[in-house]
Design an enzyme around this catalytic site. Sequence first.
Site, PDB file in Angstrom:
ATOM      1  CE  LYS A  14      -1.894  -0.854   3.925  1.00 23.36           C
ATOM      2  NZ  LYS A  14      -1.475  -2.152   4.440  1.00 23.36           N
ATOM      3  NE  ARG A  89      -4.162  -0.712  10.218  1.00 20.86           N
ATOM      4  CZ  ARG A  89      -3.168  -0.336   9.410  1.00 20.86           C
ATOM      5  NH1 ARG A  89      -3.214   0.827   8.811  1.00 20.86           N
ATOM      6  NH2 ARG A  89      -2.153  -1.126   9.209  1.00 20.86           N
ATOM      7  NE  ARG A 128       7.826  -3.043   6.071  1.00 19.05           N
ATOM      8  CZ  ARG A 128       6.522  -2.754   6.077  1.00 19.05           C
ATOM      9  NH1 ARG A 128       5.969  -2.164   5.047  1.00 19.05           N
ATOM     10  NH2 ARG A 128       5.780  -3.058   7.111  1.00 19.05           N
ATOM     11  NE  ARG A 134       6.702  -0.755   9.782  1.00 19.94           N
ATOM     12  CZ  ARG A 134       5.562  -0.693   9.115  1.00 19.94           C
ATOM     13  NH1 ARG A 134       5.530  -0.089   7.941  1.00 19.94           N
ATOM     14  NH2 ARG A 134       4.477  -1.231   9.608  1.00 19.94           N
ATOM     15  NE  ARG A 145       2.283  -4.879  11.096  1.00 10.32           N
ATOM     16  CZ  ARG A 145       3.414  -4.933  10.380  1.00 10.32           C
ATOM     17  NH1 ARG A 145       4.480  -5.541  10.854  1.00 10.32           N
ATOM     18  NH2 ARG A 145       3.469  -4.373   9.196  1.00 10.32           N
TER      19      ARG A 145
END
Length: 187
Positions: A14, A89, A128, A134, A145
């Site tokens: 996204k 969300r 990632r 992160r 998640r």
Amino acid sequence: MNRLLIIGPPGAGKGTQAVKIAENLSIPAISTGDIFRKNIKEETELGKEAKSYIDSGNLVPDSVTNKMVRSRLSEDDAANGFLLDGYPRNTAQVHELDSILSDLSQEIDRVLLLVADNDELVQRLLNRAAEQGRSDDNEEVIRHRLKVYEKETEPLLAIYRERGLVKEVNGLGEIDEVTQRILEALK
Ligand code: ADP
């Protein structure tokens, strides 16, 4: 066609696509995740409120998130359009967004749903993690998640489907290929 939402599971791409599409359409890409991360980095009050939720892969409370989005969408650069990434969300946020936009005499034109299968999503997020570090990109939090997405976010799509706004786009393949698919879906 310039008030857009991009929705999809963590890892669907996204954020990457939002930036490219927004540039193409000359509108701002507004990512709630990016705004939270910037605030965490700068150690603002908002960042302090959001940090523990984000690190555990849970949603930041609506009271915090809604206020932030209302204020961001009221800024001048969003007056002629925006691509919102990461909001709404859950269904409560859908209703809040309706209220924010109605106060601004605006409406959503289209909802882009970016999809990919779970194995691909986990793989991308682990990659990632290795590249960017992160704080919410470790396997346990990633799986959480994905569950939060299925439980909280997926159900809201029914509302936008009923409004006839949803366009589903396959998120697999080269980045530019996916961008082309999205631009096609906006025609
Ligand atoms: P991703 O979807 O890839 O996991 P994001 O950057 O969109 O990443 O979001 C990261 C985290 O920020 C979420 O797991 C959540 O804790 C928080 N967050 C972002 N948007 C919202 C929102 N609309 N409501 C509540 N929490 C949010």
